[in-house]
Design an enzyme around this catalytic site. Sequence first.
Site, PDB file in Angstrom:
ATOM      1  N   ARG A  74      67.567  47.780  26.191  1.00  0.00           N
ATOM      2  CA  ARG A  74      67.175  47.032  27.382  1.00  0.00           C
ATOM      3  C   ARG A  74      66.303  45.839  26.985  1.00  0.00           C
ATOM      4  O   ARG A  74      66.488  44.728  27.493  1.00  0.00           O
ATOM      5  CB  ARG A  74      66.408  47.952  28.340  1.00  0.00           C
ATOM      6  N   GLY A  84      56.600  50.441  29.021  1.00  0.00           N
ATOM      7  CA  GLY A  84      55.794  51.656  29.081  1.00  0.00           C
ATOM      8  C   GLY A  84      56.274  52.629  30.130  1.00  0.00           C
ATOM      9  O   GLY A  84      57.068  52.294  31.016  1.00  0.00           O
ATOM     10  N   LEU A  85      55.775  53.840  30.031  1.00  0.00           N
ATOM     11  CA  LEU A  85      56.139  54.898  30.966  1.00  0.00           C
ATOM     12  C   LEU A  85      55.516  54.643  32.343  1.00  0.00           C
ATOM     13  O   LEU A  85      54.533  53.901  32.457  1.00  0.00           O
ATOM     14  CB  LEU A  85      55.667  56.248  30.424  1.00  0.00           C
ATOM     15  N   ARG A 141      24.000  35.653  48.329  1.00  0.00           N
ATOM     16  CA  ARG A 141      23.259  34.439  48.065  1.00  0.00           C
ATOM     17  C   ARG A 141      21.762  34.770  48.034  1.00  0.00           C
ATOM     18  O   ARG A 141      21.326  35.832  48.505  1.00  0.00           O
ATOM     19  CB  ARG A 141      23.537  33.397  49.146  1.00  0.00           C
ATOM     20  N   HIS A 142      21.002  33.857  47.478  1.00  0.00           N
ATOM     21  CA  HIS A 142      19.547  33.999  47.500  1.00  0.00           C
ATOM     22  C   HIS A 142      19.049  33.979  48.943  1.00  0.00           C
ATOM     23  O   HIS A 142      19.771  33.581  49.878  1.00  0.00           O
ATOM     24  CB  HIS A 142      18.918  32.837  46.732  1.00  0.00           C
ATOM     25  N   ARG A 189      14.878  30.348  43.314  1.00  0.00           N
ATOM     26  CA  ARG A 189      15.201  31.035  44.573  1.00  0.00           C
ATOM     27  C   ARG A 189      15.980  32.337  44.355  1.00  0.00           C
ATOM     28  O   ARG A 189      15.815  33.291  45.113  1.00  0.00           O
ATOM     29  CB  ARG A 189      15.946  30.108  45.523  1.00  0.00           C
ATOM     30  N   ARG A 211      34.347  13.184  48.838  1.00  0.00           N
ATOM     31  CA  ARG A 211      34.115  14.623  48.840  1.00  0.00           C
ATOM     32  C   ARG A 211      34.839  15.295  50.002  1.00  0.00           C
ATOM     33  O   ARG A 211      35.422  16.369  49.851  1.00  0.00           O
ATOM     34  CB  ARG A 211      32.613  14.922  48.918  1.00  0.00           C
ATOM     35  N   GLY A 217      20.969  21.375  46.286  1.00  0.00           N
ATOM     36  CA  GLY A 217      20.486  21.472  44.909  1.00  0.00           C
ATOM     37  C   GLY A 217      19.027  21.850  44.824  1.00  0.00           C
ATOM     38  O   GLY A 217      18.492  22.630  45.619  1.00  0.00           O
ATOM     39  N   LEU A 262      29.332  31.678  44.245  1.00  0.00           N
ATOM     40  CA  LEU A 262      29.875  32.920  44.807  1.00  0.00           C
ATOM     41  C   LEU A 262      31.241  32.698  45.426  1.00  0.00           C
ATOM     42  O   LEU A 262      32.080  33.608  45.431  1.00  0.00           O
ATOM     43  CB  LEU A 262      28.904  33.497  45.833  1.00  0.00           C
ATOM     44  N   HIS A 303      24.525  31.497  44.245  1.00  0.00           N
ATOM     45  CA  HIS A 303      24.506  30.381  45.180  1.00  0.00           C
ATOM     46  C   HIS A 303      25.874  30.231  45.840  1.00  0.00           C
ATOM     47  O   HIS A 303      26.868  30.782  45.363  1.00  0.00           O
ATOM     48  CB  HIS A 303      24.115  29.098  44.449  1.00  0.00           C
ATOM     49  N   GLN A 304      25.920  29.458  46.907  1.00  0.00           N
ATOM     50  CA  GLN A 304      27.123  29.412  47.737  1.00  0.00           C
ATOM     51  C   GLN A 304      28.376  29.027  46.951  1.00  0.00           C
ATOM     52  O   GLN A 304      29.387  29.751  46.978  1.00  0.00           O
ATOM     53  CB  GLN A 304      26.931  28.433  48.897  1.00  0.00           C
ATOM     54  N   ARG A 348      61.050  61.723  37.638  1.00  0.00           N
ATOM     55  CA  ARG A 348      61.362  60.381  37.127  1.00  0.00           C
ATOM     56  C   ARG A 348      60.699  60.160  35.776  1.00  0.00           C
ATOM     57  O   ARG A 348      61.305  59.612  34.846  1.00  0.00           O
ATOM     58  CB  ARG A 348      60.884  59.314  38.109  1.00  0.00           C
ATOM     59  N   ASN A 407      16.933  24.841  51.874  1.00  0.00           N
ATOM     60  CA  ASN A 407      17.794  25.232  52.996  1.00  0.00           C
ATOM     61  C   ASN A 407      17.172  24.799  54.315  1.00  0.00           C
ATOM     62  O   ASN A 407      17.854  24.265  55.200  1.00  0.00           O
ATOM     63  CB  ASN A 407      18.004  26.751  53.032  1.00  0.00           C
TER      64      ASN A 407
END
Length: 474
Positions: free
Chosen positions: A151, A62-63, A268-269, A318, A365, A281, A410, A406-407, A210, A275
Site C-alpha cells: 500500500r 500505524g495501527l 490578561r493583566h 502590569r 492599520r 503600550g 493572548l 496582553h491582549q 478491526r 488602560n
Amino acid sequence: MTKDESTRVVIDATTYGERISSVEYDNKGNNPQDGKIGPVVTSGYEATNEFVGRPLVIVTVGLPGRGKSYVSRRIVRFLSWLGLKACVFQVHGYRREIEGGQETEFFNHSNEDASSRRENVVKQAMADMVTWLRQGGKVGILDGQNVEEKRRKMIFEELSKVLDPDRIMFLEVGETNDLKLKEYKEMTLTSSSSFSSLEHAEASALFDARLQHYKNAYEPLEEDYPYIRMGDGGADLEINKIRGYVPCRVANFLMNVNLSMRPIFLSRHGQSQFNLKGKIGGDSGLTPFGEQYAQELKNFMSKYAPEGLEVWCSTLQRTKMTAIPVSGEFPIVHWRALEEIDAGIYDGWTYEEIRENANDEFNKRAQDKYWYRYPHGESYHDLVARLEPVIMELERSKKPLLIISHQAVLRVIYAYIVESRPEVCTNLSMPLHTVVQVNPTYGGRFEEIRHPILEIDPIEASVGTHGKEECVQT
C-alpha cells in the site's frame, strides 16, 4: 463569580477529510491531472509559500488507536499558524462516504475484494489532496493506517507522478504503553463516528476486531523513503532522509510535541493605569481595580486550578503585579516573549491621538490589522514569529498552564490553540478581568469556558478592553 456563571462554548476545529472536488480516478486507477506540482508563488498572508517552495505530502502509518489523527491535527495546527496552507485528508472519512458502514470483514487484508475497495478509497482521498495542492495547498497529510508495504509503495508511486520524491514523507506513529493504548482506544470510541453511535461494549468489540485485522497485516515501515518514526508519544523519534525547510520544521516540531491533553487558562493583566487613560503600550502599573482582579484571580485559581499548574507571564510591570498573588501557590515563569505588541513610535499614545496626528497610519492599520507594522514597532505577523519559542514550549509542556499576558499576545496564542488562522486573530475577543479556559479533546474539538472574574470598571477607557463580542467559532 461562581463557576456556574461561566460561559461554556464548544469550538469545532477546521473540518478535515471532506470531499473538496469531483476528481475521480478512471477505471484503471489513473489520475486525470498529470504533471508535477511546482512552487506556489503568492503574496500577503500566503507569502510564506514563496519562500518554502514545493508542496509536501505526509502519509501516516500505524495501527488504529495510536494517535495518528491527533498528531496530524497538531502538525496542521502548527504549520497553519506559521502561515502555511495545511490540511488533513482522513481516509476513514472517505471510507464512510464511499462505502458507508463497514462490516469487520471489510478490514480483512486477505480478502481481495475488500482490499481493492479500501485501495479505491485511498485513491479518492489522494485525488482530492492532489487537487487541493494544485489549488495552492502547501502541506497535505494523508491520514490512514497504511500498514502494508505494498500500500505504501502504491501511494509513493502515485504521488511521485505529481511531486518530487523528496516531497513525500511517511510518519509512523506507534505506542507501547498499555495505559496510553487504553486511553487512545476510549478516545477513538467516543470521537469517531464509526463507533460513537454504538453502545460501548459493541463499539469496543468492533474496534478490537478491526485492530486484529490490521495487526495481522502490519509490516513496520522499513522502506528507504523519507520518514519519521514516532514512538510512545514522541519519547522515541527516528528520522530518515528528511531534508528541506518544511520537512525539517515538522521534524523539529515532533521532537518537542507531546500528546498529553491538559487545560490552558488565558488571562490578561488586571486593569492598568494606561488602560484607564486609553493609552497603548507602556509599562504602567495596575489601578486599584486591577489589583483587586489580581487577588480575585488568585482566589479563582486556588479553587479551580488542576494539579501541577504552572504560571507563565510577561516581564512587564502590569502582568508581574497581576501574578504576585498567585505566586504563593504556583510556580511562575517570566517570558520576555510574552510582552505586548510593540507600538513603536506610538507607544504611550491613544488611538484618538494617532487618528488626529497620523491619520495615514491610523487608516493603514484599520485596513489590514494583521500585517500593519507600527513604525519602529511590530505587526501581528511579527508577533507570531516572536511567540514561536513560547508555542514550542507549550507543545513540550505536560503541565496545565495559566498564561498572564496582553491582549494581542493572548489573541495569537488562543488562535493557535483552537486551530484558527493567524490572520483572523486580530478580531478575537480577549477582555480584561476574564479567564479564558480552553480544554483540547482528542477529536479536534475544544471546549472553551469563559470565567468573568470581575465586571468591567464603568469608567474604564475603551482600548480593546470590553470584548463583548460573541466567541469566534472556528
